[in-house]
Design a protein around this motif. Structure first.
Motif, short mmCIF file in Angstrom:
data_model
loop_
_atom_site.label_atom_id
_atom_site.label_comp_id
_atom_site.label_asym_id
_atom_site.label_seq_id
_atom_site.Cartn_x
_atom_site.Cartn_y
_atom_site.Cartn_z
N PRO A 1 -6.52 25.57 44.51
CA PRO A 1 -6.64 27.23 43.93
C PRO A 1 -7.95 27.77 43.90
N TYR A 2 -9.00 26.92 43.72
CA TYR A 2 -10.32 27.43 43.63
C TYR A 2 -10.74 27.87 45.04
N LEU A 3 -10.46 27.00 46.01
CA LEU A 3 -10.70 27.18 47.46
C LEU A 3 -10.00 28.68 47.80
N PHE A 4 -8.81 29.10 47.42
CA PHE A 4 -8.12 30.24 47.53
C PHE A 4 -9.02 31.41 47.06
N LEU A 5 -9.43 31.11 45.75
CA LEU A 5 -10.32 32.11 45.22
C LEU A 5 -11.52 32.40 45.90
N VAL A 6 -12.21 31.70 46.34
CA VAL A 6 -13.47 31.80 47.24
C VAL A 6 -13.24 32.41 48.52
N THR A 7 -11.74 31.96 49.08
CA THR A 7 -11.40 32.77 50.39
C THR A 7 -11.39 34.27 49.93
N GLY A 8 -10.60 34.46 48.86
CA GLY A 8 -10.34 35.92 48.69
C GLY A 8 -11.59 36.76 48.33
N ILE A 9 -12.72 36.11 47.63
CA ILE A 9 -13.96 36.80 47.25
C ILE A 9 -14.49 37.00 48.67
N LEU A 10 -14.83 36.01 49.44
CA LEU A 10 -15.23 35.95 50.83
C LEU A 10 -14.78 37.24 51.58
N THR B 1 -7.54 40.43 49.51
CA THR B 1 -8.26 39.89 48.36
C THR B 1 -7.63 39.76 47.07
N VAL B 2 -6.99 40.92 46.54
CA VAL B 2 -6.23 41.13 45.49
C VAL B 2 -5.25 39.88 45.18
N PHE B 3 -4.44 39.51 46.27
CA PHE B 3 -3.30 38.47 45.81
C PHE B 3 -3.88 37.11 46.29
N ALA B 4 -5.00 36.93 46.78
CA ALA B 4 -5.65 35.75 47.05
C ALA B 4 -6.25 35.29 45.65
N SER C 1 -10.67 37.47 64.10
CA SER C 1 -11.28 36.20 64.05
C SER C 1 -11.35 35.85 62.38
N TRP C 2 -11.74 36.97 61.51
CA TRP C 2 -11.88 36.51 60.06
C TRP C 2 -10.57 36.28 59.40
N PHE C 3 -9.41 37.23 59.93
CA PHE C 3 -8.13 36.90 59.44
C PHE C 3 -7.70 35.41 59.86
N TRP C 4 -8.09 35.04 60.90
CA TRP C 4 -7.57 33.40 61.36
C TRP C 4 -8.41 32.65 60.32
N PHE C 5 -9.50 32.92 60.15
CA PHE C 5 -10.32 31.91 59.21
C PHE C 5 -9.57 32.02 57.76
N TYR C 6 -9.25 33.19 57.21
CA TYR C 6 -8.52 33.43 56.17
C TYR C 6 -7.09 32.50 56.10
N GLY C 7 -6.36 32.82 57.19
CA GLY C 7 -5.15 32.52 57.33
C GLY C 7 -4.99 30.92 57.48
N ALA C 8 -5.76 30.54 58.26
CA ALA C 8 -5.86 28.87 58.58
C ALA C 8 -6.27 28.38 57.13
N MET C 9 -7.40 28.70 56.38
CA MET C 9 -7.67 28.49 55.24
C MET C 9 -6.39 28.19 54.21
N PHE C 10 -5.55 29.09 54.22
CA PHE C 10 -4.23 29.12 53.36
C PHE C 10 -3.28 28.14 54.14
N LEU C 11 -2.93 28.28 55.43
CA LEU C 11 -1.77 27.63 55.99
C LEU C 11 -2.17 26.05 55.88
N THR C 12 -3.24 25.61 56.13
CA THR C 12 -3.60 24.42 56.25
C THR C 12 -3.38 23.61 55.12
#
Length: 627
Positions: free
Chosen positions: A403-412, A306-309, A239-250
């Protein structure tokens, strides 16, 4: 007989028709969704008073909402009814939905388009539990990783094709939306036709009484899944992966337009790169895992996510669009190739993360409740994806850039990963074991199918090095409780690993009689619980590479709890960095990376025949001349 490789499944009726059915469904989802999202992102101002960011994230939430509301019901239906007929009915529903969507595109009516999008969510909700529950009914355990890898690869290749088709068609001058709607209808028909080849798949709970109340059934499904801790936490990871993926794809349409300066074709290109990465990672899982459910790949995947986000943020934080360009001009732009590489690698490590978790849920779920477990997983996935849309809308509304939304997602992602691995050390320990044998050793595995897939047993093995337990753990997919000398158990750094593995420390009676008795009690409890216990009966590491006589501890274990005993031998570890020298010291000799070692097991020995001398002779014969 095992398949030569996972692609052989694509030639077999027990897998191929289902594969192409889900492929067509995933492609159609994305023909329609991408056409709609691009239509909204680039033309929303003429059809609505809302801004593009809000509409794009609203669309993501609308598609996911049925997963929250109806997944529990879908899981019951998948368990109660024969699956191939159920799938065909769902595919007929898809054809009707695409008819509504085509009307919405023809009228350029956002309300109609969003109704069809919601109904596509209902379609995917109904198909979701069947998609993963059907695989264990047609595939063997050693085919699950390969089969799941193919399904995930197929899904994301379908996403790639659907994304490209939807993006290209909707961008056609004048007639684009209408052509995209027609293409979605055609793909739905193709999915129904191929679904007719899916073999009969019996219902696993035909007497199940359907609870049509989605709220109470959702709660019951989640509580049932919560009862299996490792499955529950795997579901949280997915479920976390889909949170992460949806954050990027959307965010891709607005990321491409407002940050990178790309047109509709660049949006499609970015989505394609992400899909290629996930498909590649999914296929590589079987090779890296050695045809078993290797959850050690999950932490490996989370590190890359995390690294590549973070690197994607770094590469795009200072970019701002001045005009809209096509793919060729986009690739020539400063920093854009780095963005491309980051997206591919995020997808690749996403495949490493997601495939073992799906396979683990299938392997460790009760078959009679598997569809409902997967439905509970889909509910959690949906909740996390809806949350992702809400978080994105909130943060972007507060002025945070994409871009900063991607950073927050990577750290989370790093925080969530550490939390899960702290709760379930098995994930991290499998990763360390997997990393050890894939960096320092090349392992020749023989006879490990003698270790039972379920139920208790005792493994007896020769003791050559400080990492024997990690090597065995890396090669045997089931969790193992190791009985080990209290001195080795307390070695700094390794002690934390052994505690995480729930190893059982033991000492001679003359040293600590209470600890010895406690160890035998722990062994008996583990065997009664259906676990595997492993013991090194020599009682100490070898100093010269030769085996010492086995002590009587294993005989006492079998007498207390009669279970089969699996003889096992390690080969080639003597003289390595982690073995002892004649002076008793270790960690002094480095033979280089990729040293070839071996692990070999024999058929289980019945409890009545499991005496020390016989087991010693068998392990010695298995080891042979390779110390």
């Amino acid at each position: 007989m095992s398949q030569a490789n996972q692609f052989e499944l694509l030639r077999q009726r027990r897998f191929a028709p289902f594969f192409w059915t889900q492929f067509a469904g995933a492609a159609n989802d994305n023909i329609y969704k991408n056409a709609l999202v691009i239509f909204v992102a680039y033309r929303a101002a003429t059809h609505s008073g809302f801004d593009a960011n809000t509409l794009v994230n609203l669309a993501a939430g609308i598609f996911i909402l049925p997963f929250v509301l109806l997944s529990a019901t879908a899981g019951q239906l998948a368990d109660k009814y024969e699956k191939s007929r159920f799938i065909r009915l769902v595919k007929l529903f898809e054809i009707a939905i695409m008819g509504v969507g085509a009307v919405g595109f023809y009228l350029a009516d956002l309300a109609t388009l969003f109704v069809a999008l919601f109904c596509m969510g209902v379609h995917s909700t109904l198909f979701g539990p069947v998609k993963y529950a059907i695989l264990p009914q047609h595939l063997r355990t050693d085919e699950l990783v390969g089969g799941n890898g193919l399904v995930e690869m197929g899904t994301f290749v379908a996403i790639l094709l659907g994304t490209i088709i939807g993006g290209l068609l909707v961008a056609l001058p004048q007639v684009g939306p209408i052509v995209a709607g027609a293409a979605a209808i055609a793909m739905a028909v193709a999915g129904w036709l191929v679904s007719r080849g899916i073999p009969h798949t019996p219902a696993v709970a035909p007497d199940l009484v359907i609870n049509w109340n989605p709220l109470t059934e959702t709660w019951r499904s989640l509580r049932f899944a919560y009862g299996n801790r490792i499955v529950w936490l795997s579901m949280l990871g997915i479920s976390w992966f889909w949170f992460y993926g949806a954050m990027f794809l959307t965010q891709f349409p607005n990321f491409a337009r407002n940050v990178l300066g790309g047109n509709e074709h660049v949006v499609t290109f970015l989505l394609a790169l992400f899909s290629i990465g996930i498909g590649t990672g999914s296929l590589l899982c079987e090779r890296l895992a050695g045809r078993k459910v290797e959850i050690g790949l999950v932490p490996f995947g989370s590190i890359g996510l995390t690294v590549f986000a973070v690197d994607l943020w770094w590469a795009s934080a200072d970019l701002a669009a001045t005009s809209l360009v096509g793919i060729a001009d986009f690739l020539a732009g400063p920093g854009h190739v780095r963005v491309v590489i980051d997206l591919v690698l995020i997808g690749l490590f996403g495949g490493f993360f997601i495939v073992p978790l799906y396979a683990l849920i299938q392997e460790r779920s009760d078959p009679a409740h598997r569809s409902r477990i997967i439905a509970a997983n889909n509910i959690l996935n949906a909740i996390f994806m809806v949350a992702s849309a809400g978080v994105a809308i909130g943060l972007l509304g507060e002025g945070l850039s994409i871009p900063y939304l991607f950073l927050v997602t990577g750290i989370l992602n790093a925080v969530v990963a550490l939390f899960i691995y702290r709760l379930v050390p098995e994930f991290l320990l499998r990763f360390l074991a997997w990393l050890l044998i894939h960096t320092m050793y090349r392992v020749d595995e023989r006879g490990l199918d003698h270790v039972p897939d379920e139920g208790p047993c005792i493994i007896v093995c020769n003791h050559v090095s400080y990492v024997d337990a990690l090597v065995i753990s890396a090669c045997v997919p089931r969790p193992i409780r190791f009985v080990m000398d209290h001195g080795i158990f307390r070695i700094p750094v390794l002690s934390g690993i052994f505690r995480g593995m729930r190893a059982i420390p033991v000492a001679p009676a003359r040293v600590d009689a209470a600890l010895k008795e406690k160890a035998f009690e722990s062994v008996a409890a583990a065997l009664r619980a259906g676990e595997i216990v492993a013991i090194f009966p020599e009682g100490a590491l070898t100093r010269d590479g030769e085996m010492a006589p086995f002590r009587s501890g294993v005989e006492r274990m079998v007498a207390q709890t009669p279970v089969p005993v699996v003889p096992m031998a390690l080969r080639g570890l003597w003289g390595s960095f982690f073995s002892r020298a004649a002076d008793g010291r270790a960690l002094r000799r480095f033979r280089g990376l990729f040293t070839r070692i071996g692990i070999v097991a024999a058929a289980p020995v019945a409890p009545a025949q499991a005496n020390c001398d016989a087991l010693f002779a068998q392990v010695l014969a298995l080891r042979g001349d390779q110390r």
